[in-house]
Design a protein around this motif. Structure first.
Motif, mmCIF file in Angstrom:
data_model
loop_
_atom_site.group_PDB
_atom_site.id
_atom_site.type_symbol
_atom_site.label_atom_id
_atom_site.label_comp_id
_atom_site.label_asym_id
_atom_site.label_seq_id
_atom_site.Cartn_x
_atom_site.Cartn_y
_atom_site.Cartn_z
ATOM 1 N N VAL A 159 0.848 -1.194 0.000
ATOM 2 C CA VAL A 159 0.000 0.000 0.000
ATOM 3 C C VAL A 159 0.882 1.242 0.000
ATOM 4 O O VAL A 159 1.925 1.271 0.669
ATOM 5 N N LYS A 160 0.506 2.269 -0.718
ATOM 6 C CA LYS A 160 1.270 3.513 -0.739
ATOM 7 C C LYS A 160 1.276 4.148 0.648
ATOM 8 O O LYS A 160 0.313 4.068 1.394
ATOM 9 N N ILE A 161 2.384 4.804 0.942
ATOM 10 C CA ILE A 161 2.602 5.334 2.271
ATOM 11 C C ILE A 161 1.558 6.392 2.656
ATOM 12 O O ILE A 161 1.195 6.532 3.823
ATOM 13 N N ILE A 162 1.048 7.106 1.689
ATOM 14 C CA ILE A 162 0.065 8.138 1.990
ATOM 15 C C ILE A 162 -1.220 7.521 2.548
ATOM 16 O O ILE A 162 -1.826 8.053 3.481
ATOM 17 N N TYR A 163 -1.625 6.377 1.999
ATOM 18 C CA TYR A 163 -2.852 5.732 2.467
ATOM 19 C C TYR A 163 -2.679 5.169 3.876
ATOM 20 O O TYR A 163 -3.590 5.245 4.707
ATOM 21 N N LEU A 164 -1.511 4.601 4.135
ATOM 22 C CA LEU A 164 -1.262 4.042 5.458
ATOM 23 C C LEU A 164 -1.151 5.150 6.508
ATOM 24 O O LEU A 164 -1.613 4.990 7.650
ATOM 25 N N THR A 165 -0.551 6.273 6.130
ATOM 26 C CA THR A 165 -0.453 7.402 7.052
ATOM 27 C C THR A 165 -1.829 7.928 7.412
ATOM 28 O O THR A 165 -2.112 8.203 8.591
ATOM 29 N N ILE A 166 -2.684 8.077 6.427
ATOM 30 C CA ILE A 166 -4.045 8.555 6.691
ATOM 31 C C ILE A 166 -4.802 7.559 7.567
ATOM 32 O O ILE A 166 -5.544 7.949 8.485
ATOM 33 N N THR A 167 -4.580 6.249 7.346
ATOM 34 C CA THR A 167 -5.217 5.237 8.196
ATOM 35 C C THR A 167 -4.760 5.389 9.643
ATOM 36 O O THR A 167 -5.581 5.342 10.579
ATOM 37 N N GLY A 168 -3.457 5.581 9.827
ATOM 38 C CA GLY A 168 -2.942 5.789 11.177
ATOM 39 C C GLY A 168 -3.520 7.031 11.829
ATOM 40 O O GLY A 168 -3.876 7.021 13.017
ATOM 41 N N LEU A 169 -3.621 8.103 11.058
ATOM 42 C CA LEU A 169 -4.193 9.347 11.588
ATOM 43 C C LEU A 169 -5.664 9.171 11.955
ATOM 44 O O LEU A 169 -6.126 9.689 12.980
ATOM 45 N N ILE A 170 -6.410 8.449 11.125
ATOM 46 C CA ILE A 170 -7.831 8.219 11.421
ATOM 47 C C ILE A 170 -7.980 7.405 12.709
ATOM 48 O O ILE A 170 -8.798 7.742 13.584
ATOM 49 N N LEU A 171 -7.203 6.331 12.851
ATOM 50 C CA LEU A 171 -7.271 5.520 14.067
ATOM 51 C C LEU A 171 -6.896 6.342 15.300
ATOM 52 O O LEU A 171 -7.575 6.279 16.338
ATOM 53 N N PHE A 172 -5.822 7.112 15.185
ATOM 54 C CA PHE A 172 -5.382 7.924 16.320
ATOM 55 C C PHE A 172 -6.433 8.975 16.674
ATOM 56 O O PHE A 172 -6.721 9.211 17.856
ATOM 57 N N THR A 173 -7.023 9.591 15.654
ATOM 58 C CA THR A 173 -8.026 10.626 15.889
ATOM 59 C C THR A 173 -9.289 10.048 16.515
ATOM 60 O O THR A 173 -9.838 10.613 17.475
ATOM 61 N N LEU A 174 -9.749 8.910 15.986
ATOM 62 C CA LEU A 174 -10.930 8.270 16.568
ATOM 63 C C LEU A 174 -10.657 7.829 18.004
ATOM 64 O O LEU A 174 -11.521 7.996 18.882
ATOM 65 N N GLY A 175 -9.468 7.275 18.233
ATOM 66 C CA GLY A 175 -9.120 6.880 19.595
ATOM 67 C C GLY A 175 -9.096 8.061 20.540
ATOM 68 O O GLY A 175 -9.575 7.977 21.682
ATOM 69 N N SER A 176 -8.549 9.186 20.079
ATOM 70 C CA SER A 176 -8.517 10.393 20.902
ATOM 71 C C SER A 176 -9.920 10.919 21.169
ATOM 72 O O SER A 176 -10.258 11.308 22.298
ATOM 73 N N LEU A 177 -10.755 10.943 20.120
ATOM 74 C CA LEU A 177 -12.118 11.449 20.255
ATOM 75 C C LEU A 177 -12.914 10.631 21.268
ATOM 76 O O LEU A 177 -13.523 11.179 22.200
ATOM 77 N N PHE A 178 -12.885 9.312 21.112
ATOM 78 C CA PHE A 178 -13.679 8.464 22.001
ATOM 79 C C PHE A 178 -13.067 8.359 23.394
ATOM 80 O O PHE A 178 -13.783 8.103 24.364
ATOM 81 N N SER A 179 -11.751 8.555 23.514
ATOM 82 C CA SER A 179 -11.146 8.635 24.847
ATOM 83 C C SER A 179 -11.688 9.851 25.582
ATOM 84 O O SER A 179 -12.023 9.781 26.777
ATOM 85 N N GLY A 180 -11.769 10.968 24.862
ATOM 86 C CA GLY A 180 -12.300 12.181 25.471
ATOM 87 C C GLY A 180 -13.784 12.089 25.799
ATOM 88 O O GLY A 180 -14.251 12.713 26.757
ATOM 89 N N LEU A 181 -14.517 11.312 25.014
ATOM 90 C CA LEU A 181 -15.961 11.160 25.234
ATOM 91 C C LEU A 181 -16.296 10.046 26.218
ATOM 92 O O LEU A 181 -17.477 9.869 26.566
#
Length: 443
Positions: free
Chosen positions: A68-90
């Motif tokens: 997989v191209k690095i850009i797609y994997l980076t965005i996947t990592g960012l989405i997981l981290f962001t969702l984890g942060s959001l739901f941790s806060g909630l």
């Protein structure tokens, strides 16, 4: 500097800052979280699941990057981290918080591995040294800003906002990634996934962590060590037969093995300095969190200074000489702290030697793995290199904790136990590089 290059650097710094700040900013809120969520079990699970998720995510990144191209994997990592942060806060229950932290850790594990690979694709040496110096020093800056930001946020808002602050940073980083993470040198292949190697590798890692981290009974440590050795042996035999193995065992030549071991041991020593020096300064010297943070800040200052001048430092020096000089610098710092750790100014000046040592070793380790791995296996090797560092950090935080609280203090205050342990590790590394490393004609 071109705008695209600046965008890549800023994206890397933001990505690493989000991952690094999570190891320091949350610690101040643990008592509040425990009371607010009525935690009956150990509240330290908030940290444990985060690190476990990072260890799980790191190894698979190299395999995914070959497909997989690095850009797609980076965005996947960012989405997981962001969702984890959001739901941790909630989170309104401890169970939801733990699940959210695990998701956040998976994203962080992906992003941390990528931070070692992107500079190789984007920048030539010597500018790559500077980029890696800036990115690597983010850990030190985060260790300083974490308590400051955490304390300020808790003064004006609830602990939930310690997670919410990641959201705008992730959005900015994501926009920069979409704009800049397009690399012509990416090599993608379509091969069958080595499921057997993958399974054996995770069994080996799990057994290693049980061996080192288990405190329940010595029998568990013994069983874990035996399973670790068996899994490692089976993994080696299985991967030798694979055309495209999950673990490219043929890449692990003498220099690479020495570098991986050096990085693992340095990660352990870094935890002794970054985690337990501030604890000592606050609990035994009587400094405030801000004062202790400022005292250890010279580690980051020297680290980034070394990296900006790495091409000059290594000019005319052999690799062995460079490493032995770094080991000597950290040993000198540890010896000085055996005599003057109670004086904050003396400690701060001494820590410049530690920062220089960490800067040289970490940067040179990363560059060595990048340059001496084959182009087809470079991404896998860099993800394994990141895993080595993550394992060293997680295991080191526990081992150095045991050493710090030894009931019998060998020399002076508790931090001296840590310094003695660092000196012993450095003597091992000096012996390893002196006896086992052989200079090659091509550096």
């Amino acid at each position: 500097m071109k705008f695209k290059s600046a965008g890549i650097i800023i994206a890397l710094i933001l990505i690493m800052f989000m991952s690094a700040i999570e190891t320091s900013i949350i610690s101040l809120a643990l008592p509040t979280i425990k009371d607010d969520l009525n935690v009956k079990s150990s509240v330290s699970l908030v940290f444990a699941v985060y690190f476990i998720a990072i260890v799980i995510a790191n190894p698979i990144v190299g395999e995914l990057l070959s497909r997989v191209k690095i850009i797609y994997l980076t965005i996947t990592g960012l989405i997981l981290f962001t969702l984890g942060s959001l739901f941790s806060g909630l989170s309104d229950t401890f169970t939801i918080l733990i699940i959210s932290r695990f998701i956040q850790g998976l994203g962080s594990g992906i992003l941390m591995a990528l931070s070692q690979i992107v500079p190789k694709l984007a920048f030539p040496i010597p500018f790559r040294y500077k980029v890696m110096g800036m990115v690597g020093s983010v850990w030190g800056v985060a260790s300083l800003l974490g308590p400051l930001m955490g304390g300020a946020i808790l003064e004006i808002a609830s602990w939930h906002w310690l997670f919410f602050i990641n959201l705008p940073i992730a959005v900015i980083a994501g926009a920069l990634v979409l704009w800049t993470f397009h690399f012509e040198d990416e090599v993608l292949v379509k091969n069958r996934l080595d499921y057997k190697g993958l399974a054996l590798f995770y069994v080996m890692i799990a057994a290693l962590m049980v061996t080192v981290l288990s405190t329940a009974h010595l029998v568990y440590n013994s069983i874990g060590f035996i399973v670790f050795l068996l899994a490692a042996l089976l993994l080696f035999k299985a991967e030798k037969k694979q055309r495209v193995p999950f673990i490219p065992v043929t890449e692990f030549k003498r220099t690479i093995i020495i570098v991986f071991l050096t990085d693992f041991l340095y990660a352990i020593m870094l935890m002794g300095y970054n985690l337990y020096m501030p604890i000592y300064l606050q609990e035994e010297v009587g400094l405030s969190p801000l004062q202790s943070g400022l005292t250890i800040f010279p580690i980051s200052l020297a680290w980034i200074t070394i990296n900006f001048n790495m091409h000059r430092i290594e000019a005319g020096r052999t690799k062995k000489m460079l490493y032995l000089s770094a080991f000597t610098s950290l040993m000198l710092c540890s010896i000085l702290l055996l005599f003057g750790s109670s004086v904050p100014l003396f400690t701060a000046v001494s820590l410049l030697l530690a920062g220089a040592s960490f800067g040289i070793v970490y940067t040179k380790d990363s560059i060595t793995v990048q340059e001496e791995s084959s182009p087809e296996q470079m991404k896998r090797m860099m993800s394994l290199y990141t895993l080595t560092k993550s394992l060293g950090n997680s295991i080191g935080s526990t081992i150095m904790g045991y050493i710090y609280v030894l009931p019998v203090v060998l020399i002076g205050p508790n931090i001296h136990n840590v310094m003695l342990a660092v000196i012993i590790i450095l003597l091992v590394l000096m012996g390893l590089w002196t006896t086992c490393y052989k200079e090659q004609s091509r550096q």
